[in-house]
Design a protein around this motif. Structure first.
Motif, PDB file in Angstrom:
ATOM      1  N   VAL A   1       0.813  -1.214   0.000  1.00 34.08           N
ATOM      2  CA  VAL A   1       0.000   0.000   0.000  1.00 34.08           C
ATOM      3  C   VAL A   1       0.846   1.263   0.000  1.00 34.08           C
ATOM      4  O   VAL A   1       0.403   2.297  -0.481  1.00 34.08           O
ATOM      5  CB  VAL A   1      -0.988   0.022   1.190  1.00 34.08           C
ATOM      6  CG1 VAL A   1      -1.973  -1.106   1.079  1.00 34.08           C
ATOM      7  CG2 VAL A   1      -0.255  -0.039   2.516  1.00 34.08           C
ATOM      8  N   HIS A   2       2.065   1.203   0.519  1.00 33.94           N
ATOM      9  CA  HIS A   2       2.912   2.402   0.536  1.00 33.94           C
ATOM     10  C   HIS A   2       3.233   2.862  -0.880  1.00 33.94           C
ATOM     11  O   HIS A   2       3.217   4.053  -1.160  1.00 33.94           O
ATOM     12  CB  HIS A   2       4.196   2.142   1.324  1.00 33.94           C
ATOM     13  CG  HIS A   2       3.946   1.966   2.775  1.00 33.94           C
ATOM     14  ND1 HIS A   2       3.688   0.744   3.337  1.00 33.94           N
ATOM     15  CD2 HIS A   2       3.869   2.865   3.776  1.00 33.94           C
ATOM     16  CE1 HIS A   2       3.483   0.891   4.630  1.00 33.94           C
ATOM     17  NE2 HIS A   2       3.587   2.169   4.934  1.00 33.94           N
ATOM     18  N   ASP A   3       3.527   1.917  -1.780  1.00 37.25           N
ATOM     19  CA  ASP A   3       3.786   2.282  -3.173  1.00 37.25           C
ATOM     20  C   ASP A   3       2.544   2.872  -3.814  1.00 37.25           C
ATOM     21  O   ASP A   3       2.624   3.791  -4.621  1.00 37.25           O
ATOM     22  CB  ASP A   3       4.260   1.072  -3.971  1.00 37.25           C
ATOM     23  CG  ASP A   3       5.691   0.689  -3.638  1.00 37.25           C
ATOM     24  OD1 ASP A   3       6.396   1.539  -3.043  1.00 37.25           O
ATOM     25  OD2 ASP A   3       6.104  -0.425  -3.976  1.00 37.25           O
ATOM     26  N   GLU A   4       1.368   2.333  -3.466  1.00 37.56           N
ATOM     27  CA  GLU A   4       0.129   2.862  -4.036  1.00 37.56           C
ATOM     28  C   GLU A   4      -0.152   4.268  -3.507  1.00 37.56           C
ATOM     29  O   GLU A   4      -0.579   5.149  -4.240  1.00 37.56           O
ATOM     30  CB  GLU A   4      -1.041   1.942  -3.709  1.00 37.56           C
ATOM     31  CG  GLU A   4      -0.956   0.604  -4.410  1.00 37.56           C
ATOM     32  CD  GLU A   4      -2.067  -0.343  -3.982  1.00 37.56           C
ATOM     33  OE1 GLU A   4      -2.980   0.099  -3.254  1.00 37.56           O
ATOM     34  OE2 GLU A   4      -2.017  -1.511  -4.388  1.00 37.56           O
ATOM     35  N   MET A   5       0.092   4.495  -2.209  1.00 37.93           N
ATOM     36  CA  MET A   5      -0.191   5.796  -1.601  1.00 37.93           C
ATOM     37  C   MET A   5       0.801   6.856  -2.057  1.00 37.93           C
ATOM     38  O   MET A   5       0.422   7.984  -2.343  1.00 37.93           O
ATOM     39  CB  MET A   5      -0.146   5.689  -0.067  1.00 37.93           C
ATOM     40  CG  MET A   5      -1.271   4.860   0.493  1.00 37.93           C
ATOM     41  SD  MET A   5      -1.326   4.728   2.303  1.00 37.93           S
ATOM     42  CE  MET A   5       0.274   5.127   2.870  1.00 37.93           C
ATOM     43  N   CYS A   6       2.073   6.498  -2.102  1.00 40.44           N
ATOM     44  CA  CYS A   6       3.117   7.474  -2.418  1.00 40.44           C
ATOM     45  C   CYS A   6       3.369   7.600  -3.908  1.00 40.44           C
ATOM     46  O   CYS A   6       3.971   8.565  -4.343  1.00 40.44           O
ATOM     47  CB  CYS A   6       4.419   7.079  -1.725  1.00 40.44           C
ATOM     48  SG  CYS A   6       4.252   7.014   0.069  1.00 40.44           S
ATOM     49  N   GLY A   7       2.949   6.643  -4.672  1.00 44.32           N
ATOM     50  CA  GLY A   7       3.172   6.659  -6.109  1.00 44.32           C
ATOM     51  C   GLY A   7       4.506   6.051  -6.474  1.00 44.32           C
ATOM     52  O   GLY A   7       5.433   6.001  -5.675  1.00 44.32           O
ATOM     53  N   ARG A   8       4.579   5.574  -7.676  1.00 48.43           N
ATOM     54  CA  ARG A   8       5.817   4.996  -8.211  1.00 48.43           C
ATOM     55  C   ARG A   8       6.142   5.696  -9.508  1.00 48.43           C
ATOM     56  O   ARG A   8       5.255   6.119 -10.233  1.00 48.43           O
ATOM     57  CB  ARG A   8       5.650   3.506  -8.470  1.00 48.43           C
ATOM     58  CG  ARG A   8       5.585   2.670  -7.216  1.00 48.43           C
ATOM     59  CD  ARG A   8       5.428   1.211  -7.568  1.00 48.43           C
ATOM     60  NE  ARG A   8       6.479   0.725  -8.428  1.00 48.43           N
ATOM     61  CZ  ARG A   8       7.364  -0.199  -8.077  1.00 48.43           C
ATOM     62  NH1 ARG A   8       7.321  -0.710  -6.885  1.00 48.43           N
ATOM     63  NH2 ARG A   8       8.274  -0.604  -8.923  1.00 48.43           N
ATOM     64  N   ASP A   9       7.414   5.757  -9.799  1.00 52.47           N
ATOM     65  CA  ASP A   9       7.809   6.395 -11.047  1.00 52.47           C
ATOM     66  C   ASP A   9       7.419   5.553 -12.250  1.00 52.47           C
ATOM     67  O   ASP A   9       6.881   6.058 -13.225  1.00 52.47           O
ATOM     68  CB  ASP A   9       9.325   6.639 -11.062  1.00 52.47           C
ATOM     69  CG  ASP A   9       9.726   7.696 -10.044  1.00 52.47           C
ATOM     70  OD1 ASP A   9       8.885   8.555  -9.717  1.00 52.47           O
ATOM     71  OD2 ASP A   9      10.880   7.653  -9.578  1.00 52.47           O
ATOM     72  N   THR A  10       7.699   4.252 -12.190  1.00 53.09           N
ATOM     73  CA  THR A  10       7.408   3.382 -13.333  1.00 53.09           C
ATOM     74  C   THR A  10       7.022   2.000 -12.844  1.00 53.09           C
ATOM     75  O   THR A  10       7.334   1.603 -11.730  1.00 53.09           O
ATOM     76  CB  THR A  10       8.638   3.230 -14.247  1.00 53.09           C
ATOM     77  OG1 THR A  10       9.696   2.666 -13.492  1.00 53.09           O
ATOM     78  CG2 THR A  10       9.064   4.571 -14.826  1.00 53.09           C
ATOM     79  N   GLY A  11       6.349   1.282 -13.707  1.00 53.07           N
ATOM     80  CA  GLY A  11       6.052  -0.124 -13.461  1.00 53.07           C
ATOM     81  C   GLY A  11       4.864  -0.360 -12.557  1.00 53.07           C
ATOM     82  O   GLY A  11       4.415   0.524 -11.828  1.00 53.07           O
ATOM     83  N   PRO A  12       4.353  -1.572 -12.612  1.00 51.70           N
ATOM     84  CA  PRO A  12       3.204  -1.932 -11.775  1.00 51.70           C
ATOM     85  C   PRO A  12       3.604  -2.118 -10.313  1.00 51.70           C
ATOM     86  O   PRO A  12       4.771  -2.362 -10.007  1.00 51.70           O
ATOM     87  CB  PRO A  12       2.732  -3.250 -12.381  1.00 51.70           C
ATOM     88  CG  PRO A  12       3.963  -3.829 -13.004  1.00 51.70           C
ATOM     89  CD  PRO A  12       4.780  -2.656 -13.476  1.00 51.70           C
ATOM     90  N   VAL A  13       2.638  -1.980  -9.439  1.00 55.44           N
ATOM     91  CA  VAL A  13       2.862  -2.194  -8.008  1.00 55.44           C
ATOM     92  C   VAL A  13       2.778  -3.689  -7.743  1.00 55.44           C
ATOM     93  O   VAL A  13       1.770  -4.326  -8.032  1.00 55.44           O
ATOM     94  CB  VAL A  13       1.807  -1.443  -7.167  1.00 55.44           C
ATOM     95  CG1 VAL A  13       1.989  -1.749  -5.693  1.00 55.44           C
ATOM     96  CG2 VAL A  13       1.900   0.044  -7.440  1.00 55.44           C
ATOM     97  N   GLY A  14       3.858  -4.250  -7.227  1.00 58.67           N
ATOM     98  CA  GLY A  14       3.899  -5.684  -6.963  1.00 58.67           C
ATOM     99  C   GLY A  14       3.338  -6.030  -5.602  1.00 58.67           C
ATOM    100  O   GLY A  14       3.171  -5.170  -4.740  1.00 58.67           O
ATOM    101  N   GLU A  15       3.058  -7.301  -5.416  1.00 61.55           N
ATOM    102  CA  GLU A  15       2.562  -7.766  -4.132  1.00 61.55           C
ATOM    103  C   GLU A  15       3.678  -8.480  -3.387  1.00 61.55           C
ATOM    104  O   GLU A  15       4.615  -8.994  -3.991  1.00 61.55           O
ATOM    105  CB  GLU A  15       1.379  -8.705  -4.343  1.00 61.55           C
ATOM    106  CG  GLU A  15       1.709  -9.909  -5.211  1.00 61.55           C
ATOM    107  CD  GLU A  15       0.483 -10.668  -5.662  1.00 61.55           C
ATOM    108  OE1 GLU A  15      -0.620 -10.107  -5.625  1.00 61.55           O
ATOM    109  OE2 GLU A  15       0.640 -11.820  -6.050  1.00 61.55           O
ATOM    110  N   LEU A  16       3.591  -8.473  -2.075  1.00 58.50           N
ATOM    111  CA  LEU A  16       4.553  -9.158  -1.225  1.00 58.50           C
ATOM    112  C   LEU A  16       4.039 -10.576  -1.006  1.00 58.50           C
ATOM    113  O   LEU A  16       2.898 -10.767  -0.583  1.00 58.50           O
ATOM    114  CB  LEU A  16       4.682  -8.415   0.110  1.00 58.50           C
ATOM    115  CG  LEU A  16       5.607  -9.018   1.149  1.00 58.50           C
ATOM    116  CD1 LEU A  16       7.046  -9.039   0.635  1.00 58.50           C
ATOM    117  CD2 LEU A  16       5.514  -8.215   2.432  1.00 58.50           C
TER     118      LEU A  16
END
Length: 101
Positions: A76-91
């Motif tokens: 969720v941190h990547d989803e909340m803060c945003g990512r520069d590139t690529g899909p958000v992966g799961e742990l």
């Protein structure tokens, strides 16, 4: 898939993996992967079984033969803060039904 059917598949070594999905609100759902599809673990009312934790899953499945399991949490941190590139992966964290994390 109900508990009885899960037990039958486990006894026949047909379960490829159980994913314990961590959802908002501290609820977990179990998704069982077989060669011919994925199925959610259902309760007696044929509704998705709500689990509280890995120990709760172990308690529910204490009589079922062992098979591979993995805890799945979305980042969720990547989803909340945003990512520069690529899909958000799961742990994905493997665990055993017979031993603690």
């Amino acid at each position: 898939m109900n508990l009885h059917t899960l037990t039958q598949h486990a006894a026949n070594s047909e379960i490829r993996e159980l994913e314990l999905l961590s959802l908002e609100g501290g609820v977990y759902l179990a998704r069982i992967r077989l060669d011919h599809g994925q199925f959610t673990l259902l309760d007696e009312a044929a509704q998705p079984m709500h689990l509280r934790s890995i120990p709760h899953l172990r308690q529910v499945l204490h009589t079922v033969p062992a098979f591979p399991c993995v805890l799945v949490q979305h980042c969720v941190h990547d989803e909340m803060c945003g990512r520069d590139t690529g899909p958000v992966g799961e742990l994905r964290i493997p665990f055993s039904l017979s031993t603690p994390l």
